[in-house]
Design an enzyme around this catalytic site. Structure first.
Site, PDB file in Angstrom:
ATOM      1  N   HIS A  93       0.864  -1.183   0.000  1.00 29.17           N
ATOM      2  CA  HIS A  93       0.000   0.000   0.000  1.00 29.17           C
ATOM      3  C   HIS A  93       0.895   1.225   0.000  1.00 29.17           C
ATOM      4  O   HIS A  93       1.759   1.364   0.869  1.00 29.17           O
ATOM      5  CB  HIS A  93      -0.909   0.002   1.235  1.00 29.17           C
ATOM      6  CG  HIS A  93      -1.592   1.319   1.484  1.00 29.17           C
ATOM      7  ND1 HIS A  93      -2.291   1.982   0.505  1.00 29.17           N
ATOM      8  CD2 HIS A  93      -1.657   2.096   2.601  1.00 29.17           C
ATOM      9  CE1 HIS A  93      -2.785   3.103   1.007  1.00 29.17           C
ATOM     10  NE2 HIS A  93      -2.407   3.189   2.274  1.00 29.17           N
ATOM     11  N   HIS A  95       1.288   5.706  -1.044  1.00 29.79           N
ATOM     12  CA  HIS A  95       0.665   6.989  -1.348  1.00 29.79           C
ATOM     13  C   HIS A  95       1.410   7.611  -2.533  1.00 29.79           C
ATOM     14  O   HIS A  95       1.666   8.818  -2.546  1.00 29.79           O
ATOM     15  CB  HIS A  95       0.726   7.916  -0.142  1.00 29.79           C
ATOM     16  CG  HIS A  95       0.061   7.372   1.083  1.00 29.79           C
ATOM     17  ND1 HIS A  95       0.199   7.951   2.328  1.00 29.79           N
ATOM     18  CD2 HIS A  95      -0.763   6.304   1.269  1.00 29.79           C
ATOM     19  CE1 HIS A  95      -0.496   7.271   3.228  1.00 29.79           C
ATOM     20  NE2 HIS A  95      -1.076   6.255   2.604  1.00 29.79           N
ATOM     21  N   TYR A 120       0.456  -4.548 -20.162  1.00 28.17           N
ATOM     22  CA  TYR A 120       1.062  -4.888 -18.879  1.00 28.17           C
ATOM     23  C   TYR A 120       0.184  -4.464 -17.709  1.00 28.17           C
ATOM     24  O   TYR A 120       0.144  -5.142 -16.679  1.00 28.17           O
ATOM     25  CB  TYR A 120       2.462  -4.280 -18.791  1.00 28.17           C
ATOM     26  CG  TYR A 120       3.372  -4.898 -19.819  1.00 28.17           C
ATOM     27  CD1 TYR A 120       3.930  -6.154 -19.612  1.00 28.17           C
ATOM     28  CD2 TYR A 120       3.611  -4.254 -21.035  1.00 28.17           C
ATOM     29  CE1 TYR A 120       4.725  -6.744 -20.563  1.00 28.17           C
ATOM     30  CE2 TYR A 120       4.403  -4.846 -22.003  1.00 28.17           C
ATOM     31  CZ  TYR A 120       4.957  -6.091 -21.761  1.00 28.17           C
ATOM     32  OH  TYR A 120       5.722  -6.692 -22.718  1.00 28.17           O
TER      33      TYR A 120
END
Length: 213
Positions: A93, A95, A120
């Site tokens: 995860h 940002h 892709y």
């Protein structure tokens, strides 16, 4: 070297690489990996470029801490993805700039925030559903992720950033990088006529590479 020790080293290496290349600014982002007796997760408020393998948290499937420093406060995001997706061996995860920028746009297709620009992206990420905005730490966000994880290996959190799973740490990190590059292309091309992959081309990727779109 035990599998757990190796995964701790791998999380540290991948975290350093992501941070060095500007994909995890400050202390943002977290990485996890599945074990036979629980799972590993980077610590809370930790810079991914400065991880110590011994500090990486180990948790059981009820979220109890077994070892390491206190786990990321976004642990529930990872646990929800693992519970909803048996094939997930690792989760990243971030940002990262372009993906997070896309997550702030209005009028996105909530079923798939990014179109099939490249083969892709289709192969490594697939459809990218948008999860509506929840405040950081809201447990309802975990419920929303779990509800989509069975059909999608990645989701985009509105005004927040991507959560991407893979069968391994390498697969998850490569997929989130592919997502970030596709987000960058999407933003660069917004004012231009775009030629997307058509259904026949996507079907060929399904047949040859088992792409999920």
């Amino acid at each position: 070297m035990s599998r757990e020790t190796q995964l701790r080293e791998d999380i540290t290496r991948i975290g350093r690489s992501l941070h060095t290349r500007g994909l995890s600014p400050g202390s943002s982002g977290n990485i996890s990996a599945r074990l036979e007796d629980g799972w590993l997760l980077t610590p809370t408020n930790a810079c991914l470029g400065e991880l110590d393998p011994a500090d990486i948290a180990k948790l059981d499937w009820e979220g109890r801490q077994l070892a390491g420093k206190p786990a990321s406060k976004e642990a529930f995001l990872h646990r929800a993805m693992y519970r909803g997706r048996e094939a997930a061996g690792a989760i990243v995860h971030l940002h990262c700039t372009h993906s997070t920028a896309v997550s702030c746009l209005d009028c996105l297709d909530s079923r798939s925030c990014l179109p099939p620009l490249t083969p892709y992206f289709v192969m490594r990420v697939g459809r990218l559903p948008l999860i509506p905005y929840h405040r950081p730490g809201d447990p309802l966000l975990g419920d929303a992720i779990k509800g989509l994880a069975g059909q999608h290996s990645a989701v985009l959190l509105a005004n927040h950033g991507p959560v991407v799973s893979g069968t391994s740490l390498e697969a998850a990190s490569h997929a989130i990088e592919e997502l970030e590059e596709t987000a960058k292309l999407f933003l660069l091309l917004r004012q231009q006529p775009v030629r997307l992959l058509d259904e026949a081309q996507i079907e060929e990727l399904r047949q040859v590479f088992d792409a999920r779109w």
